[in-house]
Enzyme design. Structure first.
Site, PDB file in Angstrom:
ATOM      1  N   ARG A 148       0.849  -1.182   0.000  1.00 12.33           N
ATOM      2  CA  ARG A 148       0.000   0.000   0.000  1.00 12.33           C
ATOM      3  C   ARG A 148       0.887   1.235   0.000  1.00 12.33           C
ATOM      4  NH1 ARG A 148      -4.290   1.290   4.679  1.00 12.33           N
ATOM      5  NH2 ARG A 148      -2.395   1.694   5.843  1.00 12.33           N
ATOM      6  N   THR A 164      -0.711   7.641  -0.904  1.00  8.74           N
ATOM      7  CA  THR A 164      -2.028   7.599  -1.564  1.00  8.74           C
ATOM      8  C   THR A 164      -2.935   6.523  -0.976  1.00  8.74           C
ATOM      9  OG1 THR A 164      -1.305   5.960  -3.173  1.00  8.74           O
ATOM     10  CG2 THR A 164      -0.932   8.289  -3.726  1.00  8.74           C
ATOM     11  N   ASP A 170       1.217  -2.109  12.550  1.00 13.10           N
ATOM     12  CA  ASP A 170       1.634  -2.572  11.223  1.00 13.10           C
ATOM     13  C   ASP A 170       1.956  -4.068  11.291  1.00 13.10           C
ATOM     14  OD1 ASP A 170       3.437  -3.290   9.011  1.00 13.10           O
ATOM     15  OD2 ASP A 170       3.254  -1.162   8.499  1.00 13.10           O
ATOM     16  N   ASP A 174       5.477  -5.246   9.872  1.00 18.27           N
ATOM     17  CA  ASP A 174       6.598  -4.864  10.741  1.00 18.27           C
ATOM     18  C   ASP A 174       6.614  -5.702  12.014  1.00 18.27           C
ATOM     19  OD1 ASP A 174       7.634  -2.972   9.053  1.00 18.27           O
ATOM     20  OD2 ASP A 174       6.532  -1.304   9.941  1.00 18.27           O
TER      21      ASP A 174
HETATM   22  C1  PRP Z   1      -0.640  -3.944   4.870  1.00 20.02           C
HETATM   23  C2  PRP Z   1      -1.455  -5.186   5.154  1.00 20.02           C
HETATM   24  C3  PRP Z   1      -2.358  -5.256   3.950  1.00 20.02           C
HETATM   25  C4  PRP Z   1      -2.597  -3.804   3.646  1.00 20.02           C
HETATM   26  C5  PRP Z   1      -3.958  -3.433   4.149  1.00 20.02           C
HETATM   27  O1  PRP Z   1       0.368  -4.224   3.978  1.00 20.02           O
HETATM   28  O2  PRP Z   1      -0.677  -6.327   5.332  1.00 20.02           O
HETATM   29  O3  PRP Z   1      -1.787  -5.921   2.853  1.00 20.02           O
HETATM   30  O4  PRP Z   1      -1.601  -3.053   4.329  1.00 20.02           O
HETATM   31  O5  PRP Z   1      -4.289  -2.161   3.769  1.00 20.02           O
HETATM   32  P1  PRP Z   1      -5.431  -1.866   2.719  1.00 20.02           P
HETATM   33  O6  PRP Z   1      -6.595  -2.744   3.068  1.00 20.02           O
HETATM   34  O7  PRP Z   1      -5.711  -0.397   2.957  1.00 20.02           O
HETATM   35  O8  PRP Z   1      -4.908  -2.124   1.341  1.00 20.02           O
HETATM   36  P2  PRP Z   1       1.529  -3.172   3.629  1.00 20.02           P
HETATM   37  O9  PRP Z   1       1.153  -2.314   2.463  1.00 20.02           O
HETATM   38  O10 PRP Z   1       1.932  -2.441   4.866  1.00 20.02           O
HETATM   39  O11 PRP Z   1       2.684  -4.083   3.093  1.00 20.02           O
HETATM   40  P3  PRP Z   1       3.515  -5.210   3.869  1.00 20.02           P
HETATM   41  O12 PRP Z   1       2.595  -6.374   4.082  1.00 20.02           O
HETATM   42  O13 PRP Z   1       4.590  -5.510   2.876  1.00 20.02           O
HETATM   43  O14 PRP Z   1       4.033  -4.633   5.148  1.00 20.02           O
HETATM   44  N1  URA Z   2      -1.809  -2.311   7.388  1.00 26.10           N
HETATM   45  C1  URA Z   2      -1.416  -2.703   8.627  1.00 26.10           C
HETATM   46  O1  URA Z   2      -0.436  -3.443   8.771  1.00 26.10           O
HETATM   47  N2  URA Z   2      -2.109  -2.247   9.674  1.00 26.10           N
HETATM   48  C2  URA Z   2      -3.173  -1.432   9.538  1.00 26.10           C
HETATM   49  O2  URA Z   2      -3.787  -1.070  10.556  1.00 26.10           O
HETATM   50  C3  URA Z   2      -3.564  -1.054   8.250  1.00 26.10           C
HETATM   51  C4  URA Z   2      -2.866  -1.507   7.194  1.00 26.10           C
END
Ligand code: PRP
Ligand code: URA
Length: 209
Positions: free
Chosen positions: A104, A108, A200, A203
């Site tokens: 994400r 944006t 997160d 993380d």
């Molecule tokens: C996080 C999470 C989802 C997304 C959710 O991933 O694991 O994939 O955000 O958000 P959304 O419903 O608004 O799309 P992130 O983009 O942080 O990537 P990562 O899993 O690589 O940390």
């Molecule tokens: N992605 C995450 O990891 N946590 C949130 O709360 C939203 C998006």
């Protein structure tokens, strides 16, 4: 419209409360996400078809049942969805695993797709897409678009925590997909984080912050 299932099983709720806790470290967080994923997978697959078979026990022939198919594919959304895979495979070791890379954009909040590798026979499989966080729903919608474009039809979405906005968006974009979560939270904050959520997920799983 796809159905939303929020699991209220006491073990799932107990473990989810530890997962949410800011003081829970990386190792315990990872272990608990796997455990909850296994418990959830038990429920998500409870309508899988069976066929009768006969088994010779040490005593006599027994009328039994084994899985009739379709076979399963688990498709984590990278990266945080990876944290849910092992628990499902512990339960269903014959499942194949596909990977979809979506992150994400922090400015944006739009999903950016960067990788997709699915089993060749994805169109024949029951597909469980995993992502712990369904926030705006953008990442899950994009991932399911990817899978459908490659022929996937029989899709279920499994997450840990969702925001109502995300659920609504996913149900609108993919009305054929049932959604399974352990917690349905209040709302998203200005940064698109689920409140209260767990922070997160990527993380916390991989210790990158
Ligand atoms: C996080 C999470 C989802 C997304 C959710 O991933 O694991 O994939 O955000 O958000 P959304 O419903 O608004 O799309 P992130 O983009 O942080 O990537 P990562 O899993 O690589 O940390
Ligand atoms: N992605 C995450 O990891 N946590 C949130 O709360 C939203 C998006």
């Amino acid at each position: 419209m796809g159905e939303l299932f929020v699991f209220d099983h006491p073990l799932i709720q107990h473990k989810l409360s530890i997962i949410r806790d800011v003081n829970t470290g990386c190792k315990e967080f990872r272990e608990l996400v796997n455990e909850v994923s296994m418990l959830m997978a038990y429920e998500v697959t409870k309508d899988m078809a069976l066929e009768a078979c006969e088994v010779q026990t040490p005593v006599a022939k027994a009328k039994c049942y084994h899985l009739a198919g379709p076979q399963l594919a688990v498709v984590p959304i990278l990266r945080a969805g990876l944290g849910m895979v092992e628990g499902i495979l512990d339960l269903i070791p014959t499942a194949r695993v596909g990977h979809i890379g979506v992150y994400r954009d922090p400015e944006t909040l739009q999903p950016v797709e960067y990788y997709c590798k699915l089993p060749n026979d994805i169109e024949e499989r029951l597909i469980i897409v995993t992502d712990p966080m369904l926030a705006t729903g953008g990442s899950a919608i994009a991932a399911i678009n990817f899978i459908k474009a490659r022929g996937g039809k029989n899709i279920r979405l499994m997450g840990l925590i969702a925001a109502p906005e995300g659920i609504e968006a996913i149900q609108k974009a993919h009305p054929d997909v049932n959604i399974y979560v352990a917690g349905l939270d209040s709302h998203l904050n200005d940064h698109g984080y689920i409140v209260p959520g767990l922070g997160d997920a990527g993380d916390r799983l991989f210790g990158t912050k």
